[in-house]
Design an enzyme around this catalytic site. Sequence first.
Site, short mmCIF file in Angstrom:
data_model
loop_
_atom_site.label_atom_id
_atom_site.label_comp_id
_atom_site.label_asym_id
_atom_site.label_seq_id
_atom_site.Cartn_x
_atom_site.Cartn_y
_atom_site.Cartn_z
N ARG A 88 2.19 -14.15 65.99
CA ARG A 88 1.05 -13.39 65.50
C ARG A 88 -0.27 -13.99 65.99
NH1 ARG A 88 3.94 -11.26 60.60
NH2 ARG A 88 2.64 -9.68 59.62
N ARG A 123 5.20 2.26 50.75
CA ARG A 123 6.26 1.31 51.14
C ARG A 123 6.91 0.69 49.91
NH1 ARG A 123 5.92 -3.22 55.78
NH2 ARG A 123 4.40 -4.33 54.52
N ARG A 167 -5.31 -7.57 55.84
CA ARG A 167 -4.26 -7.82 56.83
C ARG A 167 -4.54 -7.05 58.13
NH1 ARG A 167 0.82 -6.20 53.64
NH2 ARG A 167 1.98 -6.91 55.46
P1 AMP Z 1 5.18 -9.47 57.19
O1 AMP Z 1 6.33 -9.31 56.27
O2 AMP Z 1 5.59 -9.67 58.63
O3 AMP Z 1 4.15 -8.37 57.04
O4 AMP Z 1 4.45 -10.85 56.77
C1 AMP Z 1 3.90 -11.00 55.49
C2 AMP Z 1 2.92 -12.14 55.50
O5 AMP Z 1 3.60 -13.35 55.87
C3 AMP Z 1 1.77 -12.01 56.49
O6 AMP Z 1 0.69 -11.23 56.00
C4 AMP Z 1 1.40 -13.49 56.67
O7 AMP Z 1 0.66 -13.96 55.57
C5 AMP Z 1 2.76 -14.18 56.65
N1 AMP Z 1 3.34 -14.27 58.01
C6 AMP Z 1 4.48 -13.68 58.45
N2 AMP Z 1 4.70 -13.98 59.73
C7 AMP Z 1 3.68 -14.76 60.13
C8 AMP Z 1 3.32 -15.37 61.37
N3 AMP Z 1 4.06 -15.23 62.47
N4 AMP Z 1 2.18 -16.11 61.40
C9 AMP Z 1 1.42 -16.30 60.30
N5 AMP Z 1 1.69 -15.72 59.12
C10 AMP Z 1 2.81 -14.97 59.02
#
Ligand code: AMP
Length: 212
Positions: A88, A123, A167
């Site tokens: 990310r 969602r 986000r």
């Molecule tokens: P997601 O389920 O992929 O939307 O991730 C939920 C949250 O987890 C994100 O908003 C971040 O706070 C954290 N997160 C997940 N993957 C990453 C990543 N590769 N780098 C940094 N934070 C992450």
Amino acid sequence: MKLTLLGAPGAGKGTQSDILSRKLGVPTISTGNILRSAIHDGTSVGLAAKSYIDKGQLVPDNVIIDIVQERLSKPDCANGFILDGMPRTIPQAEALIAHGIELDSVLSLEVSDEDIVERMAGRRVCPRCGASYHVRMNPPKQDGICDACGSELIVRKDDAPETVRKRLQVYHASTEVLKDFYGKLGRLRTVNGSQSIEGANEDILKAIGAKA
Ligand code: AMP
């Protein structure tokens, strides 16, 4: 087949990764699911990650890189994997390369911010197995119950509208630059993520040269 899915929160990365995982026979590594499970289990990683996630911020790169490096060293990743939500940031992408992890394709699921905000309101996720649904576009067979494991579905805390806005800002500021990064490496494939789940999946399979 080593893939990653890029896209704004709610672009369909999790849903598409799960379908691809079944069709290609390789595991999905979702950093978001790993972190949520660490929070649920009360581990030190979970404690470190919780405040960032709740605020819609990114978890520090070193935490993510350690998690992913460890997970990718497991035998089930030997024939390939699908990364969902990692990298990310540019440092995370550089860390993959530094650890000798070469991605074959980077799929960017393109969805407008307006569509994202609408999608996130519908969602629902499974707190136990991480499966993701949408009340209208991808409903479970039984209202409010996970098809995969039978648990009661919930709304993710970070899917609250103000956290979704944060986000999206983070996505545009820190993650979208990865399209340029992987474009220069000749790995980027863009897919229209605003169409049906099946349509987007067909386009992904075509983009990576796999059979539907
Ligand atoms: P997601 O389920 O992929 O939307 O991730 C939920 C949250 O987890 C994100 O908003 C971040 O706070 C954290 N997160 C997940 N993957 C990453 C990543 N590769 N780098 C940094 N934070 C992450």
